[in-house]
Scaffold this motif. Structure first.
Motif, PDB file in Angstrom:
ATOM      1  N   ILE A 111       0.656  -1.230  -0.028  1.00 39.93           N
ATOM      2  CA  ILE A 111      -0.065  -0.016  -0.008  1.00 39.93           C
ATOM      3  C   ILE A 111       0.975   1.303  -0.135  1.00 39.93           C
ATOM      4  CG2 ILE A 111      -1.712   1.327   1.497  1.00 39.93           C
ATOM      5  CD1 ILE A 111      -2.856  -1.549   2.187  1.00 39.93           C
ATOM      6  N   GLU A 112       2.128   1.273   0.795  1.00 40.35           N
ATOM      7  CA  GLU A 112       2.973   2.564   0.751  1.00 40.35           C
ATOM      8  C   GLU A 112       3.472   2.595  -0.459  1.00 40.35           C
ATOM      9  OE1 GLU A 112       5.548   2.637   3.862  1.00 40.35           O
ATOM     10  OE2 GLU A 112       4.334   2.357   5.555  1.00 40.35           O
ATOM     11  N   GLY A 113       3.919   1.314  -1.142  1.00 41.87           N
ATOM     12  CA  GLY A 113       4.367   1.525  -2.516  1.00 41.87           C
ATOM     13  C   GLY A 113       3.677   2.290  -3.512  1.00 41.87           C
ATOM     14  N   ILE A 114       2.317   1.745  -3.359  1.00 43.24           N
ATOM     15  CA  ILE A 114       1.215   2.376  -4.456  1.00 43.24           C
ATOM     16  C   ILE A 114       1.317   3.903  -4.238  1.00 43.24           C
ATOM     17  CG2 ILE A 114      -1.171   2.573  -5.077  1.00 43.24           C
ATOM     18  CD1 ILE A 114       0.543  -0.232  -6.029  1.00 43.24           C
ATOM     19  N   GLU A 115       1.118   4.266  -2.823  1.00 45.59           N
ATOM     20  CA  GLU A 115       1.284   5.692  -2.449  1.00 45.59           C
ATOM     21  C   GLU A 115       2.383   6.536  -3.129  1.00 45.59           C
ATOM     22  OE1 GLU A 115       0.416   5.480   1.716  1.00 45.59           O
ATOM     23  OE2 GLU A 115      -1.589   5.405   1.371  1.00 45.59           O
ATOM     24  N   TRP A 116       3.600   5.789  -2.842  1.00 44.50           N
ATOM     25  CA  TRP A 116       4.870   6.398  -3.420  1.00 44.50           C
ATOM     26  C   TRP A 116       4.825   6.514  -4.765  1.00 44.50           C
ATOM     27  CZ3 TRP A 116       8.268   9.509  -1.053  1.00 44.50           C
ATOM     28  CH2 TRP A 116       8.219   9.359   0.413  1.00 44.50           C
ATOM     29  N   ILE A 117       4.262   5.588  -5.688  1.00 46.14           N
ATOM     30  CA  ILE A 117       4.313   5.564  -6.928  1.00 46.14           C
ATOM     31  C   ILE A 117       3.366   6.755  -7.473  1.00 46.14           C
ATOM     32  CG2 ILE A 117       3.550   4.515  -9.133  1.00 46.14           C
ATOM     33  CD1 ILE A 117       4.477   1.892  -7.725  1.00 46.14           C
ATOM     34  N   ALA A 118       2.034   7.016  -6.873  1.00 46.42           N
ATOM     35  CA  ALA A 118       1.325   7.923  -7.014  1.00 46.42           C
ATOM     36  C   ALA A 118       1.974   9.398  -6.780  1.00 46.42           C
ATOM     37  CB  ALA A 118       0.015   7.975  -6.117  1.00 46.42           C
TER      38      ALA A 118
ATOM     39  N   GLY B 217      -3.527   7.782  -8.468  1.00 46.10           N
ATOM     40  CA  GLY B 217      -4.117   8.596  -7.638  1.00 46.10           C
ATOM     41  C   GLY B 217      -5.590   7.918  -6.992  1.00 46.10           C
ATOM     42  N   ILE B 218      -6.258   7.331  -7.877  1.00 42.76           N
ATOM     43  CA  ILE B 218      -7.402   6.535  -7.573  1.00 42.76           C
ATOM     44  C   ILE B 218      -7.069   5.356  -6.544  1.00 42.76           C
ATOM     45  CG2 ILE B 218      -9.204   5.005  -8.333  1.00 42.76           C
ATOM     46  CD1 ILE B 218      -9.410   6.958 -10.800  1.00 42.76           C
ATOM     47  N   ALA B 219      -6.070   4.719  -7.012  1.00 41.88           N
ATOM     48  CA  ALA B 219      -5.430   3.586  -6.054  1.00 41.88           C
ATOM     49  C   ALA B 219      -4.989   4.167  -4.815  1.00 41.88           C
ATOM     50  CB  ALA B 219      -4.244   3.056  -6.872  1.00 41.88           C
ATOM     51  N   ALA B 220      -4.334   5.069  -4.573  1.00 47.71           N
ATOM     52  CA  ALA B 220      -3.809   5.807  -3.322  1.00 47.71           C
ATOM     53  C   ALA B 220      -4.844   6.093  -2.594  1.00 47.71           C
ATOM     54  CB  ALA B 220      -2.852   6.763  -3.649  1.00 47.71           C
ATOM     55  N   THR B 221      -5.985   6.815  -3.038  1.00 44.45           N
ATOM     56  CA  THR B 221      -7.011   7.378  -2.176  1.00 44.45           C
ATOM     57  C   THR B 221      -7.930   6.421  -1.848  1.00 44.45           C
ATOM     58  OG1 THR B 221      -8.154   8.277  -4.206  1.00 44.45           O
ATOM     59  CG2 THR B 221      -6.646   9.757  -2.969  1.00 44.45           C
ATOM     60  N   SER B 222      -8.368   5.200  -2.657  1.00 45.94           N
ATOM     61  CA  SER B 222      -9.311   4.364  -2.405  1.00 45.94           C
ATOM     62  C   SER B 222      -9.007   3.547  -1.237  1.00 45.94           C
ATOM     63  CB  SER B 222      -9.484   3.488  -3.807  1.00 45.94           C
ATOM     64  OG  SER B 222      -9.902   4.141  -4.809  1.00 45.94           O
ATOM     65  N   TYR B 223      -7.864   3.185  -1.053  1.00 46.76           N
ATOM     66  CA  TYR B 223      -7.494   2.503   0.218  1.00 46.76           C
ATOM     67  C   TYR B 223      -7.902   2.974   1.557  1.00 46.76           C
ATOM     68  CZ  TYR B 223      -5.873  -0.538   3.877  1.00 46.76           C
ATOM     69  OH  TYR B 223      -5.673  -0.985   5.241  1.00 46.76           O
TER      70      TYR B 223
END
Length: 165
Positions: free
Chosen positions: A5-12, A55-61
Motif C-alpha cells: 500500500i505504501e509503495g502504491i502511494e509512493w508511485i502516485a 491517484g485513484i489507487a492511493a486514495t481508494s484504500y
C-alpha cells in the motif's frame, strides 16, 4: 500488505512530481529560451492520465477521497461499518469495470499504433502504466473491503473506539 500500500502511494506521489516537473520545465524553457520540449504536451497529458489512475489507487484504500457523509455521520458505529462495507463494494465494482474497459483501451491503442506527435513514440505504454494503476486500485479496494469486514480497526479509526454494537 501495508508495504505494498505504501509503495502504491509512493508511485502516485512520484507521478505528481513528474507532472509538476514537466509543467515547470516546459514553462521555464518556453519563457526564457523560447523552446518547447518535443512532445511536451503529449507527455503532460499522458502523465496526467497515469497520475489520475494511480491517484485513484492511493486514495481508494485510505478513504481519503471526497465523500458526502451526512447519513454516515448520524449513524451508529454498527451502521457506519455497514455503510462503509457497502460503499467499498460499490467502489470495487465500479473500478473493476473501469479496469476492464481501460485494458481494452490499452489493447486498441497498441493495435492502432497511436504515436506522439513530434517524436513518434507509441502511446500504448503510457496507457499500460495507467491501467496498472487501475489494477492496483482494484487490489487495494479489495484489501480495504476484506479489512472492513474482518478487521475494521486496521482501516478506520472510527471503528476502533467501541466494539460493534
Amino acid at each position: 500488505m501495508d508495504r505494498f500500500i505504501e509503495g502504491i502511494e509512493w508511485i502516485a506521489a512520484g507521478f505528481v512530481g513528474l507532472v509538476a516537473a514537466d509543467i515547470f520545465i516546459s514553462v521555464m524553457l518556453r519563457y526564457f529560451f523560447s523552446y518547447a520540449i518535443p512532445d511536451g504536451y503529449d507527455f503532460g497529458r499522458l502523465f496526467l492520465g497515469i497520475l489520475i489512475f494511480w491517484g485513484i489507487a492511493a486514495t481508494s484504500y485510505r478513504g481519503a477521497h471526497i465523500t458526502v457523509d451526512l447519513v454516515w455521520e448520524g449513524a451508529s458505529r454498527r451502521y457506519k461499518r455497514y455503510i462503509d462495507v457497502f460503499a467499498t463494494l460499490v467502489l470495487l465494482l465500479v473500478v473493476t469495470v473501469q479496469t476492464i474497459m481501460l485494458f481494452d483501451k490499452v489493447v486498441q491503442t497498441r493495435a492502432q499504433n497511436v504515436l506522439t506527435y513530434d517524436l513518434q513514440l507509441p502511446t500504448w505504454p503510457f496507457f499500460l502504466v495507467a491501467w496498472l494503476g487501475d489494477v492496483a486500485a482494484v487490489i487495494l479496494i479489495a484489501v480495504r473491503t476484506f479489512r472492513l469486514v474482518f478487521n475494521p480497526q486496521s482501516v478506520n479509526r472510527e471503528h476502533t473506539t467501541d466494539p460493534v454494537e
